[in-house]
Design an enzyme around this catalytic site. Structure first.
Site, PDB file in Angstrom:
ATOM      1  N   ASP A 139       0.838  -1.337   0.072  1.00  0.00           N
ATOM      2  CA  ASP A 139      -0.004   0.074   0.004  1.00  0.00           C
ATOM      3  C   ASP A 139       0.779   1.162   0.200  1.00  0.00           C
ATOM      4  O   ASP A 139       2.096   1.362  -0.006  1.00  0.00           O
ATOM      5  CB  ASP A 139      -1.029  -0.105   1.213  1.00  0.00           C
ATOM      6  CG  ASP A 139      -0.215  -0.089   2.418  1.00  0.00           C
ATOM      7  OD1 ASP A 139       0.757  -0.241   2.695  1.00  0.00           O
ATOM      8  OD2 ASP A 139      -1.091  -0.010   3.640  1.00  0.00           O
ATOM      9  N   PHE A 190       6.181   2.925  -4.508  1.00  0.00           N
ATOM     10  CA  PHE A 190       7.533   2.940  -4.352  1.00  0.00           C
ATOM     11  C   PHE A 190       7.994   4.337  -4.642  1.00  0.00           C
ATOM     12  O   PHE A 190       9.248   4.639  -4.253  1.00  0.00           O
ATOM     13  CB  PHE A 190       8.138   1.888  -4.815  1.00  0.00           C
ATOM     14  CG  PHE A 190       7.798   0.369  -4.320  1.00  0.00           C
ATOM     15  CD1 PHE A 190       8.107   0.145  -3.013  1.00  0.00           C
ATOM     16  CD2 PHE A 190       7.341  -0.419  -5.096  1.00  0.00           C
ATOM     17  CE1 PHE A 190       7.829  -1.154  -2.328  1.00  0.00           C
ATOM     18  CE2 PHE A 190       6.824  -1.768  -4.712  1.00  0.00           C
ATOM     19  CZ  PHE A 190       7.432  -2.163  -3.306  1.00  0.00           C
ATOM     20  N   TYR A 242       3.249   4.426   0.542  1.00  0.00           N
ATOM     21  CA  TYR A 242       3.807   5.057   1.806  1.00  0.00           C
ATOM     22  C   TYR A 242       2.643   5.866   2.742  1.00  0.00           C
ATOM     23  O   TYR A 242       1.813   6.664   2.226  1.00  0.00           O
ATOM     24  CB  TYR A 242       4.977   6.180   1.210  1.00  0.00           C
ATOM     25  CG  TYR A 242       5.981   5.584   0.480  1.00  0.00           C
ATOM     26  CD1 TYR A 242       6.736   4.468   1.144  1.00  0.00           C
ATOM     27  CD2 TYR A 242       6.169   6.017  -0.685  1.00  0.00           C
ATOM     28  CE1 TYR A 242       7.890   3.929   0.538  1.00  0.00           C
ATOM     29  CE2 TYR A 242       7.554   5.468  -1.375  1.00  0.00           C
ATOM     30  CZ  TYR A 242       8.077   4.453  -0.931  1.00  0.00           C
ATOM     31  OH  TYR A 242       9.169   3.945  -1.558  1.00  0.00           O
ATOM     32  N   HIS A 281       9.211  -8.080   0.469  1.00  0.00           N
ATOM     33  CA  HIS A 281       8.968  -6.793   0.267  1.00  0.00           C
ATOM     34  C   HIS A 281      10.541  -6.237   0.597  1.00  0.00           C
ATOM     35  O   HIS A 281      11.282  -6.636   1.340  1.00  0.00           O
ATOM     36  CB  HIS A 281       7.983  -6.157   1.141  1.00  0.00           C
ATOM     37  CG  HIS A 281       7.562  -4.902   0.956  1.00  0.00           C
ATOM     38  ND1 HIS A 281       8.029  -3.905   1.384  1.00  0.00           N
ATOM     39  CD2 HIS A 281       6.542  -4.610   0.464  1.00  0.00           C
ATOM     40  CE1 HIS A 281       7.542  -2.744   1.096  1.00  0.00           C
ATOM     41  NE2 HIS A 281       6.581  -3.151   0.469  1.00  0.00           N
TER      42      HIS A 281
END
Length: 230
Positions: free
Chosen positions: A64, A77, A66, A188
């Site tokens: 999801d 990202f 930041y 991740h």
């Protein structure tokens, strides 16, 4: 009504009219009116606006957005110019350097628009989040929406690469036709999990190898932190 401004509008038109999405929209209106939510509501669909359906060469799928101030702008990202790279993005650039020898941009530059223009759909499994609270919009309907996005991409005849980072992204694997497309997956890139197998995945070189084998122009992964990346 959502207006993306390219081929995604027609592809997702029915999705925006489904009951679950209407419930999600009501939930989001309440959230934006009462809490601090990221990204800004005008940037929820930035990834789709910048990379049309037919232009997608690779999908980078994260969790999801930041959830700290000034970071999220609707592309997984990525952060806007001038915003310091979050730790996950630092690790992505570190892996890129190890894989392809590409020097990372300055630490105050993590804008991935150039990747989007190269055909990389920077997608999260959930497209919104509350400030300071990762996964806070999980289970509200975004997963159903991004399931459909992945299914629509998988159905496309022209092959592409799906890069799945983290458990939320890897759960989408079953929706992808691995006979036609390349699926790359790993932990991740967050510091909490990056050293559990994210590093050494060679995601960028393997993506370009696959594209070239299918007579598709490879992705230029270089980001030097100049206005040319905008």
């Amino acid at each position: 009504m959502v207006n993306i401004g390219n081929s995604w509008d027609e592809i997702l038109r029915e999705e925006f009219q489904k009951d679950y999405y209407i419930r999600l929209r009501r939930f989001l209106i309440s959230e934006y009116n009462s809490k601090t939510i990221y990204p800004d509501m005008n940037h929820i669909f930035s990834a789709f606006k910048e990379t049309a359906y037919e232009d997608v060469k690779a999908v980078i799928l994260g969790q999801d957005p930041y959830h700290e101030p000034g970071q999220a702008h609707g592309m997984a990202f990525s952060v806007l110019p001038g915003v310091p790279q979050p730790p996950s993005l630092v690790n992505i650039f570190k892996e890129l350097q190890e894989d392809l020898g590409i020097e990372p941009p300055p630490r105050d530059y993590g804008y991935l628009m150039k990747w989007a223009k190269e055909g990389v759909l920077l997608l999260n499994t959930c497209l919104t989040v509350r400030e300071h609270k990762a996964n806070s919009h999980k289970g509200q309907g975004w997963e159903l929406f991004t399931d459909r996005v992945i299914e629509k991409l998988s159905a496309r005849e022209k092959p592409m690469v799906f890069i799945l980072w983290g458990n939320n992204a890897r759960n989408k694997r079953a929706m992808i036709d691995g006979r036609k497309h390349l699926i790359l997956e790993g932990p991740h890139p967050s510091p909490l999990s990056a050293y559990s197998g994210f590093f050494g995945g060679d995601y960028f070189s393997r993506t370009n190898d696959f594209l070239m084998r299918n007579d598709i122009k490879p992705i230029d992964w270089r980001i030097d932190g100049t206005t040319e990346d905008n």
